[in-house]
Write an enzyme that holds these catalytic residues in place. Sequence first.
Site, PDB file in Angstrom:
ATOM      1  N   CYS A  93       0.592  -1.194  -0.144  1.00  0.00           N
ATOM      2  CA  CYS A  93       0.223   0.333   0.049  1.00  0.00           C
ATOM      3  C   CYS A  93       0.563   1.076   0.045  1.00  0.00           C
ATOM      4  O   CYS A  93       1.975   1.878  -0.951  1.00  0.00           O
ATOM      5  CB  CYS A  93      -0.776   0.104   0.552  1.00  0.00           C
ATOM      6  SG  CYS A  93      -2.544   0.773   1.022  1.00  0.00           S
ATOM      7  N   GLU A 134      -1.266  -8.746   5.315  1.00  0.00           N
ATOM      8  CA  GLU A 134      -1.450  -8.637   6.359  1.00  0.00           C
ATOM      9  C   GLU A 134      -2.695  -8.975   7.110  1.00  0.00           C
ATOM     10  O   GLU A 134      -2.854  -8.867   8.378  1.00  0.00           O
ATOM     11  CB  GLU A 134       0.142  -8.086   6.988  1.00  0.00           C
ATOM     12  CG  GLU A 134      -0.391  -6.247   7.664  1.00  0.00           C
ATOM     13  CD  GLU A 134      -0.695  -6.128   6.247  1.00  0.00           C
ATOM     14  OE1 GLU A 134      -0.556  -5.759   5.162  1.00  0.00           O
ATOM     15  OE2 GLU A 134      -1.031  -4.522   6.190  1.00  0.00           O
ATOM     16  N   HIS A 147      -3.385  -5.279   0.919  1.00  0.00           N
ATOM     17  CA  HIS A 147      -2.786  -5.547   2.528  1.00  0.00           C
ATOM     18  C   HIS A 147      -3.022  -6.913   2.607  1.00  0.00           C
ATOM     19  O   HIS A 147      -3.824  -7.670   2.673  1.00  0.00           O
ATOM     20  CB  HIS A 147      -3.937  -5.180   3.649  1.00  0.00           C
ATOM     21  CG  HIS A 147      -3.280  -3.710   3.507  1.00  0.00           C
ATOM     22  ND1 HIS A 147      -2.245  -2.975   4.402  1.00  0.00           N
ATOM     23  CD2 HIS A 147      -3.775  -2.331   2.990  1.00  0.00           C
ATOM     24  CE1 HIS A 147      -2.046  -1.303   4.603  1.00  0.00           C
ATOM     25  NE2 HIS A 147      -3.201  -1.231   2.819  1.00  0.00           N
TER      26      HIS A 147
END
Lengths: 223, 83
Positions: free
Chosen positions: A87, A197, A195
């Site tokens: 990002c 994660e 993302h």
Amino acid sequence: MATTVGVVVFPGTNCEYDAVQAMETLGAQARLVFHSETSLSGLDAIILPGGFAHGDYLRPGALARFSPIMDAVSRFAAEGGPVVGICNGFQVLCEANLLPGALQKNRGLTFLCKPATLEVVSTRSVITRNATRGQHLNIPINHFSGSYTCSIETLRELRDQDRVVVRYVENPNGSLDDIAGISNEAGNVVGLMPHPERASSELLGSADGLVLLSSLLAAASVG
Amino acid sequence: MRYNARVEVRLRPGIADPEGATIERALPALGFDGIASVKTGRCFNVELDASDLEAARSHAAALADRLLANPVIEESIIEVTPL
């Protein structure tokens, strides 16, 4: 010895703990690296996490690029070390010329925060070596400036050199060629807007990000 | 000598300008007729010291290239005036 991942923190970064937790879930160690540091010694892979580095003033990533740590990140990348920008980290890597192109405001000027379906396009990169070409991954996006753009010549290079890493199945933001993530020529530097994660556990709605993060660890342990 | 460098940063031709497009659509809705096109950009006024106009201009061009504009998508127009 466990693989140790450095997670770079700029003023305004806000996804560093998500990245650390996801890495620890996978059995790696993770250490926050402050933007004013100048060395990455002892680290096996680097993550530039999401957020709003330096408030995104001027342009996302424009000021973060001049942080002291970025010289070390450039050296680490040049030596073949795995680097992934997620990002805002992707925006920083583009501004730092570690990746080509730029990320513009989304088509329709909408801030997007929702799950996105990605297709793995290349398995050459450090975040897709454990994935399968054509595999679909459900991973959230959370951005205002995620519309990837580059020159026609650059796009041709990215395609010809198998450097488009992931594409959106349904383009949410106007990105050129549906691009969600790209790599450098060697495949060790990757930037992506989604993302992984935040897709590291079924409790979060998806664990599809783990294949990307475990690829990064696999690349890191190879050295 | 002190100079003012007015640096206008705008998107290169062919690069999508979603803000400009949105304003372009909004203006007729507000009753402004005859709007052919709207393009957005940013303007920076940088006061700087330099030995002469040419030095001030090249100084401003360097900082515009290095930081104010992203050459991948943007171009800059620089006007330098003595203060």
